[in-house]
Design a protein around this motif. Structure first.
Motif, short mmCIF file in Angstrom:
data_model
loop_
_atom_site.label_atom_id
_atom_site.label_comp_id
_atom_site.label_asym_id
_atom_site.label_seq_id
_atom_site.Cartn_x
_atom_site.Cartn_y
_atom_site.Cartn_z
N PRO A 202 49.14 34.05 39.50
CA PRO A 202 48.74 35.01 38.40
C PRO A 202 49.98 34.83 37.43
O PRO A 202 49.48 34.82 36.08
N LEU A 203 51.22 34.38 37.98
CA LEU A 203 52.20 34.28 37.51
C LEU A 203 52.68 33.12 36.64
O LEU A 203 53.19 33.18 35.34
N PHE A 204 51.74 32.20 36.66
CA PHE A 204 52.17 31.06 35.75
C PHE A 204 51.19 30.95 34.51
O PHE A 204 51.15 30.74 33.98
N LEU A 205 49.85 31.75 34.82
CA LEU A 205 49.01 32.00 33.67
C LEU A 205 50.08 32.98 32.94
O LEU A 205 50.04 33.06 31.51
N GLY A 206 50.75 33.41 33.09
CA GLY A 206 51.74 34.69 32.10
C GLY A 206 53.33 33.57 31.38
O GLY A 206 53.46 34.04 30.33
N PHE A 207 53.35 32.87 32.34
CA PHE A 207 53.90 32.00 31.92
C PHE A 207 53.43 30.61 30.81
O PHE A 207 54.55 30.62 29.48
N LEU A 208 52.05 30.58 31.52
CA LEU A 208 51.28 29.71 29.64
C LEU A 208 51.72 30.55 28.60
O LEU A 208 51.72 30.32 27.79
N ARG A 209 51.15 32.14 28.69
CA ARG A 209 51.48 33.12 27.83
C ARG A 209 52.91 33.04 26.94
O ARG A 209 53.06 33.71 26.14
N THR A 365 45.87 47.54 38.68
CA THR A 365 46.59 45.69 38.51
C THR A 365 46.25 45.21 40.01
O THR A 365 45.38 44.89 41.04
N GLY A 366 46.85 46.30 40.72
CA GLY A 366 47.10 45.93 41.72
C GLY A 366 45.40 46.00 43.68
O GLY A 366 44.88 45.47 43.80
N LEU A 367 45.64 47.45 42.94
CA LEU A 367 43.31 47.55 43.43
C LEU A 367 42.50 45.97 43.16
O LEU A 367 41.78 46.05 43.91
N LEU A 368 42.51 46.02 41.87
CA LEU A 368 41.44 45.60 41.33
C LEU A 368 42.44 43.51 41.73
O LEU A 368 40.71 42.28 42.36
N SER A 369 43.28 43.51 41.58
CA SER A 369 43.70 41.82 42.12
C SER A 369 43.27 41.87 43.38
O SER A 369 43.01 40.58 43.92
N ALA A 375 44.59 36.66 39.85
CA ALA A 375 44.40 35.38 38.77
C ALA A 375 44.38 36.39 36.50
O ALA A 375 45.04 36.62 36.81
N PRO A 376 42.60 36.18 37.21
CA PRO A 376 42.29 36.87 36.29
C PRO A 376 42.24 38.43 35.78
O PRO A 376 43.30 38.88 34.69
N THR A 377 42.43 38.90 36.78
CA THR A 377 43.55 40.50 36.98
C THR A 377 44.63 40.88 35.93
O THR A 377 44.54 41.48 35.43
N TYR A 378 45.09 39.11 36.39
CA TYR A 378 46.51 40.03 35.82
C TYR A 378 46.46 39.64 34.49
O TYR A 378 47.15 40.52 33.60
N LEU A 379 45.46 38.52 34.09
CA LEU A 379 46.22 38.30 32.82
C LEU A 379 45.38 39.96 31.96
O LEU A 379 45.53 40.00 30.33
N MET A 423 45.10 41.35 50.16
CA MET A 423 44.92 42.99 50.76
C MET A 423 43.44 42.33 51.03
O MET A 423 42.88 43.18 52.05
N THR A 424 42.83 41.60 50.91
CA THR A 424 41.72 41.36 51.52
C THR A 424 41.34 39.27 51.54
O THR A 424 42.34 38.88 50.55
N TYR A 425 40.34 38.85 51.88
CA TYR A 425 39.92 37.74 52.10
C TYR A 425 40.49 36.46 50.12
O TYR A 425 39.97 35.54 50.22
N ILE A 426 39.60 38.22 49.56
CA ILE A 426 39.43 36.29 48.34
C ILE A 426 39.72 37.56 47.29
O ILE A 426 40.13 36.90 46.14
N GLY A 427 41.19 37.99 47.55
CA GLY A 427 42.50 38.97 46.78
C GLY A 427 42.97 37.50 46.29
O GLY A 427 43.27 37.54 45.22
N ASN A 428 42.90 36.45 47.03
CA ASN A 428 43.73 34.88 46.43
C ASN A 428 43.77 34.14 47.21
O ASN A 428 43.44 33.57 48.39
N GLY A 429 43.40 32.94 45.77
CA GLY A 429 42.95 31.34 47.12
C GLY A 429 43.06 31.16 48.22
O GLY A 429 42.60 30.71 48.98
N PRO A 430 44.92 30.99 48.79
CA PRO A 430 44.74 30.48 49.72
C PRO A 430 44.88 31.46 51.02
O PRO A 430 44.04 30.94 52.01
N ASN A 431 43.86 33.09 50.55
CA ASN A 431 44.07 33.38 52.03
C ASN A 431 42.28 33.01 52.29
O ASN A 431 42.25 32.52 53.97
N PHE A 432 41.66 32.18 51.96
CA PHE A 432 40.16 32.39 52.44
C PHE A 432 40.51 30.72 52.68
O PHE A 432 40.21 30.30 54.02
N MET A 433 41.88 29.83 52.14
CA MET A 433 42.18 28.46 53.08
C MET A 433 42.21 28.95 53.45
O MET A 433 41.92 27.89 55.49
#
Lengths: 473, 121
Positions: A202-209, A365-369, A375-379, A423-433
């Motif tokens: 998410p922060l990288f997407l912010g950096f790109l903006r 932002t948090g609960l949806l993340s 990442a998309p939630t952040y943007l 918060m969940t396995y699907i909250g961020n890419g590395p969690n599932f990995m």
């Protein structure tokens, strides 16, 4: 129903994304038009998308959240088609009905930047092996988690997780329990990476903006540090109760590291992040090509790492490109389908203005993340926060003014997107990995819901409430 | 009929056909890890896997895979915890940890799991 609540319900339904544009202020543009920036300097007007076009985005989000749990076999085989199909619907709508190709090109450029960074970090770190032949103690575990949190800001939460999860499991092999992995996900795969744009997508997407690279460490470290400390203290007390059974082997105390050339690749990726025409004036702008010099360098690192990484290390890491392939396919759909959602959210935020508080942004932002990808939630929420102040996410000068003048909103969104990703396995890419690597080792992990009610709710939510009370109440 | 120890020492291969593997020994399977699936329930349940031990081999059917060769990548292995049939299953010293690698032409490599590779019985 209160308009604020309606607005956040819309965010909740829609959330996720990385918009390219926002709506110009109503006072300067017609109600049914949007302003889309070209080269961050001027804007052209396009028609407002129909709200029906948010449906593909909602379908995709719901399927990402439910597919791996409710219909894993279908999802495992069909997710690329589902993602591309839903994305194509929106692309056709924008290209042939709105005649708005500028937005599509912006989105494509952002997608390639995003996937170039993630893929290069993934392949480069996959060729690195760390072996730690030490007996685990709570202090050593705290040290590894803290180390992981710090390096997550240099090689990403994905890279740090891939690098450290195996040694972390190995040293704990005589006392392995699910909570060890869960805290690893909390700290290394998520919260640790809140200090730089490389840390978390998410922060990288912010950096790109247009957000400065060092803005994050400057404005987030004093939230990051106490949060991390608190969670490490909780971990220490839980881990101290995990009494060793008899060690199954003698430990030599040796630490072994292999894959030095991949460290060079990581350094190249890191430097390449700054090779952007908006950061360095000498960098050629390759627009309208969606791929710039930075992406060319990072994709080259992917190829180099694939061709030159040590086979033995790849075998040790049980390297598998499936996770990054999944991210690449899913984000094609996410980036494309979120375009109309982001526009509508920005528009509503602009209309509601002062009624939206920083606390609302933090929790939404948090609960949806937590339940969607962060990442998309952040943007989405960044776009909304900018819209609240009449700024345009597509105009770099607007973003820079926003990050300096109204930084608390940006800070709340950034902190929430990164922290709640745990918060969940699907909250961020590395969690599932991480979950996948652990299960491949034969360790049973908590189910999706057990992870939430046994760990996230009792441990993370009280910590996040504290963060909210101290900083955003 | 070879036992597990002899099969490992002599590098004898097994076979695979679609979702079925054949191991050239008689064994009690305790645990299988295939992909992210951890299988310990070998009852007649339709999920997971079923095992049949004959006088000449042990065969395993993986219900959730149609074709192992297509669905497992070259870096992925199937991990098994098992005991030679007839040995004392309750003595951990009799437990083996082996990995199965899917090769072309239906060949199934059978090797002990290297100490480096993560596997928890």
């Amino acid at each position: 129903m209160n308009k604020n609540i309606l607005f956040f319900i819309l965010l909740t339904i829609v959330s996720l994304s990385t918009v390219n544009y926002t709506f110009a202020q109503e006072s300067t543009h017609s109600k049914n038009n949007i302003a889309v920036s070209e080269n961050n300097t001027h804007t052209v007007e396009h028609e407002l998308p129909n709200t029906v076009m948010v449906i593909p985005f909602i379908i995709l989000l719901v399927m990402i959240a439910t597919g791996p749990i409710l219909y894993p076999h279908f999802w495992e085989h069909q997710y690329p088609k589902v993602s591309v199909l839903l994305g194509t619907i929106v692309v056709i709508y924008y290209a042939f009905f709105l005649h708005n190709t500028t937005s599509l090109l912006h989105t494509a450029a952002e997608y390639f930047s995003f996937i170039a960074l993630l893929a290069s970090l993934f392949f480069a770190s996959g060729g690195i092996m760390i072996k730690v032949d030490k007996k685990a103690t709570p202090i050593l575990n705290v040290g590894i988690l803290l180390f992981g949190a710090i390096i997550a800001n240099l090689i990403g939460t994905t890279g740090a997780s891939m690098l450290l999860i195996r040694p972390f499991i190995k040293i704990n092999q005589d006392r392995i329990k699910p909570y060890l992995i869960v805290f690893f996900i909390f700290i290394v795969s998520n919260i640790g990476g809140a200090l730089t744009p490389i840390g978390d997508p998410p922060l990288f997407l912010g950096f790109l903006r247009g957000i400065d690279f060092f803005w994050f460490i400057e404005h987030i470290w004093y939230i990051w540090l106490p949060t991390l400390t608190l969670i490490l203290i909780i971990f220490y007390f839980i881990d101290s109760r995990n009494r060793d059974i008899k060690a199954s082997k003698e430990y030599t105390g040796k630490i072994e590291f292999k894959g030095a050339k991949n460290l060079i690749y990581l350094a190249i990726i890191l430097v390449a992040v700054f090779i952007d025409p908006n950061v360095m004036s000498w960098v050629p702008n390759l627009a309208p090509s969606p791929i710039g010099l930075r992406e060319i360098i990072q994709f080259s690192v992917v190829i180099l790492a694939m061709k030159t990484s040590d086979i033995e290390i790849l075998k040790y890491n049980e390297f598998n490109a499936e996770p990054i392939k999944e991210v690449a396919y899913l984000f094609i759909g996410i980036f494309a389908t979120m375009i109309p959602a982001l526009q509508l959210i920005s528009h509503e935020a602009n209309v509601l203005g002062d009624k939206l508080t920083v606390g609302m942004f933090f929790w939404s932002t948090g609960l949806l993340s937590g339940v969607l990808d962060n990442a998309p939630t952040y943007l989405n929420f960044l776009s909304a926060a900018l819209g609240k102040f009449g700024f345009d996410i597509n105009i770099a000068t607007d973003v820079k003014e926003f990050m300096n003048v109204d930084y608390i909103f940006l800070q709340a969104i950034s902190v929430a997107a990164v922290f709640f990703g745990a918060m969940t396995y699907i909250g961020n890419g590395p969690n599932f990995m991480v979950k996948s690597i652990v299960e491949r080792a034969g360790i049973e992990m908590p189910s999706f819901f057990a992870y939430v009610y046994k760990y996230s709710l009792p441990i993370l939510i009280p910590v996040f409430v504290l963060v909210w009370l101290v900083f955003y109440f | 009929m070879k036992n597990i120890k002899e099969v490992l020492a002599e590098n004898i291969s097994g076979l695979h056909y679609g979702n079925r593997i054949l191991l050239p020994f008689k064994a009690e399977i305790l645990k299988i890890v295939i992909g992210t699936h951890i299988i310990t329930d070998f009852s007649k349940n339709i999920d997971g896997a079923s095992i049949r031990v004959t006088d000449f081999y042990t065969e395993i059917y993986f219900y959730e895979y149609k074709n192992l060769e297509e669905q497992l990548t070259k870096y992925e292995v199937i991990k098994l915890a098992l005991v030679q049939q007839g040995e004392d299953i309750f003595n951990f010293d009799n437990h083996f940890a082996i990995e199965l690698k899917i090769e072309s032409k239906h060949k199934l490599l059978i090797e002990p799991i290297p100490t480096d590779l993560l596997f928890f019985e």
